[in-house]
Design a protein around this motif. Structure first.
Motif, mmCIF file in Angstrom:
data_model
loop_
_atom_site.group_PDB
_atom_site.id
_atom_site.type_symbol
_atom_site.label_atom_id
_atom_site.label_comp_id
_atom_site.label_asym_id
_atom_site.label_seq_id
_atom_site.Cartn_x
_atom_site.Cartn_y
_atom_site.Cartn_z
ATOM 1 N N ASN A 1 0.847 -1.181 0.000
ATOM 2 C CA ASN A 1 0.000 0.000 0.000
ATOM 3 C C ASN A 1 0.891 1.243 0.000
ATOM 4 N N LEU A 2 0.674 2.118 -0.976
ATOM 5 C CA LEU A 2 1.541 3.293 -1.158
ATOM 6 C C LEU A 2 0.948 4.582 -0.595
ATOM 7 N N GLN A 3 -0.129 4.465 0.162
ATOM 8 C CA GLN A 3 -0.840 5.657 0.616
ATOM 9 C C GLN A 3 0.024 6.594 1.454
ATOM 10 N N HIS A 4 0.958 6.029 2.219
ATOM 11 C CA HIS A 4 1.785 6.862 3.101
ATOM 12 C C HIS A 4 3.219 6.984 2.590
ATOM 13 N N THR A 5 3.389 6.905 1.291
ATOM 14 C CA THR A 5 4.714 7.044 0.686
ATOM 15 C C THR A 5 4.789 8.323 -0.131
ATOM 16 N N LYS A 6 5.963 8.580 -0.706
ATOM 17 C CA LYS A 6 6.165 9.762 -1.542
ATOM 18 C C LYS A 6 5.265 9.771 -2.773
ATOM 19 N N ILE A 7 4.772 8.605 -3.166
ATOM 20 C CA ILE A 7 3.878 8.518 -4.320
ATOM 21 C C ILE A 7 2.655 9.402 -4.110
ATOM 22 N N LYS A 8 2.191 9.481 -2.856
ATOM 23 C CA LYS A 8 1.056 10.339 -2.525
ATOM 24 C C LYS A 8 1.472 11.656 -1.896
ATOM 25 N N SER A 9 2.427 11.610 -0.985
ATOM 26 C CA SER A 9 2.756 12.812 -0.207
ATOM 27 C C SER A 9 3.517 13.870 -1.000
ATOM 28 N N GLU A 10 4.223 13.452 -2.056
ATOM 29 C CA GLU A 10 5.041 14.412 -2.800
ATOM 30 C C GLU A 10 4.531 14.664 -4.216
ATOM 31 N N THR A 11 3.326 14.233 -4.508
ATOM 32 C CA THR A 11 2.754 14.443 -5.843
ATOM 33 C C THR A 11 1.275 14.807 -5.710
ATOM 34 N N ASN A 12 0.651 15.102 -6.857
ATOM 35 C CA ASN A 12 -0.795 15.335 -6.859
ATOM 36 C C ASN A 12 -1.524 14.147 -7.495
ATOM 37 N N PHE A 13 -0.998 12.954 -7.275
ATOM 38 C CA PHE A 13 -1.584 11.723 -7.781
ATOM 39 C C PHE A 13 -2.998 11.587 -7.226
ATOM 40 N N THR A 14 -3.972 11.310 -8.111
ATOM 41 C CA THR A 14 -5.377 11.359 -7.701
ATOM 42 C C THR A 14 -5.913 10.069 -7.086
ATOM 43 N N MET A 15 -5.203 8.963 -7.216
ATOM 44 C CA MET A 15 -5.720 7.707 -6.672
ATOM 45 C C MET A 15 -5.790 7.787 -5.153
ATOM 46 N N ASP A 16 -6.947 7.428 -4.594
ATOM 47 C CA ASP A 16 -7.155 7.571 -3.154
ATOM 48 C C ASP A 16 -6.235 6.674 -2.327
ATOM 49 N N ASN A 17 -6.157 5.417 -2.708
ATOM 50 C CA ASN A 17 -5.421 4.455 -1.885
ATOM 51 C C ASN A 17 -4.586 3.546 -2.792
ATOM 52 N N PRO A 18 -3.532 4.078 -3.414
ATOM 53 C CA PRO A 18 -2.775 3.298 -4.395
ATOM 54 C C PRO A 18 -2.037 2.114 -3.776
ATOM 55 N N CYS A 19 -2.176 0.971 -4.439
ATOM 56 C CA CYS A 19 -1.440 -0.225 -4.051
ATOM 57 C C CYS A 19 -0.691 -0.721 -5.277
ATOM 58 N N TYR A 20 0.410 -1.408 -5.029
ATOM 59 C CA TYR A 20 1.282 -1.779 -6.148
ATOM 60 C C TYR A 20 1.837 -3.189 -5.972
ATOM 61 N N GLY A 21 1.804 -3.948 -7.088
ATOM 62 C CA GLY A 21 2.377 -5.284 -7.075
ATOM 63 C C GLY A 21 3.178 -5.549 -8.337
ATOM 64 N N VAL A 22 4.088 -6.500 -8.262
ATOM 65 C CA VAL A 22 4.911 -6.902 -9.399
ATOM 66 C C VAL A 22 4.219 -8.073 -10.089
ATOM 67 N N VAL A 23 3.934 -7.928 -11.365
ATOM 68 C CA VAL A 23 3.202 -8.950 -12.112
ATOM 69 C C VAL A 23 4.072 -10.200 -12.278
ATOM 70 N N VAL A 24 3.452 -11.357 -12.115
ATOM 71 C CA VAL A 24 4.193 -12.617 -12.082
ATOM 72 C C VAL A 24 4.914 -12.929 -13.390
ATOM 73 N N SER A 25 4.406 -12.406 -14.519
ATOM 74 C CA SER A 25 5.015 -12.681 -15.829
ATOM 75 C C SER A 25 5.936 -11.557 -16.299
ATOM 76 N N ALA A 26 6.305 -10.668 -15.393
ATOM 77 C CA ALA A 26 7.109 -9.487 -15.749
ATOM 78 C C ALA A 26 8.417 -9.857 -16.449
#
Length: 231
Positions: A190-215
């Protein structure tokens, strides 16, 4: 006596030398007599210019492709957004010959008479099946949406991050996928309390991020987590 009539030749009109023409007259003269040549040159130049532009724009190596669902940020349409710029700097690449691509053009919100959600869903499945997507960012409800017990969509975080890194991220920021047998697998952060939200105007309310298994670029996709949490 016969008379022969002679016609006196008319005086020839004096031709105006090109150098004697005014500037506007020279332009008119050139365009009048060479307009087709000029048009051909202009069209050819435009075609060549367009080819060079698109070649430069598309002649690069993608070191990481991240799909973002239902989130926008200033500069998202020309790669000048703060997240792309920051991650590019974190990876130590130039952003030209080598690029981290963060694509904000996906939506899974179903709208009446609108097929965008279905198109996005199908594209995300296809990208995963062809190994063309490395990371996935969305609100929590979409993180486990694509996973099944047989075919997980995301990598197990314990296989790509160290225990120390997971500890630094914090249990409260781990997103799990729970199988039918009750087994829970950490698949995203969960990226909600990271620079992804705190240092940008990113509009996603509660961004979460995962690495795709077939990457194809799992290392760089994992680096995005380290970038977000400043690990």
């Amino acid at each position: 006596m016969s008379f022969q009539l002679f016609k006196k030749p008319m005086p020839k009109e004096r031709k105006t030398l090109f150098k004697e023409l005014s500037f506007s007259e020279k332009i008119s003269y050139i365009f009048e007599y060479y307009k087709f040549h000029i048009l051909t040159i202009v069209i050819t130049a435009l075609i060549i210019g367009s080819f060079v532009y698109f070649y430069i724009q598309n002649n690069y190596d993608s070191v990481c492709y991240i799909a973002v669902v239902d989130g926008k940020i200033t500069g998202y349409d020309d790669r000048t957004d703060a997240i792309t710029q920051g991650f590019t700097q974190h990876l130590g690449i130039d952003g030209k010959k080598q690029r981290a691509e963060i694509d904000y053009n996906y939506s899974l919100i179903v709208q009446p008479m609108d097929q965008e959600a279905e198109v996005s869903r199908s594209k995300l499945y296809i990208l995963s099946s062809t190994g063309s997507i490395d990371g996935f960012m969305a609100n929590p409800e979409y993180i486990t949406y694509f996973s099944t017990d047989i075919e997980p969509y995301f990598m197990d975080l314990t296989t790509i991050l160290s225990q120390q890194e997971l500890s630094q991220i914090g249990e409260e920021n781990i997103v799990y996928y729970t199988k039918k047998d009750g087994t829970s697998i950490p698949v995203a952060v969960n990226l909600q309390h990271t620079k992804i939200k705190s240092e940008t105007n990113f509009t996603m309310d509660n961004p979460c991020y995962g690495v795709v298994v077939s990457a194809k670029n799992p290392e760089n996709a994992t680096e995005f987590i380290r970038y977000a949490f400043s690990l």
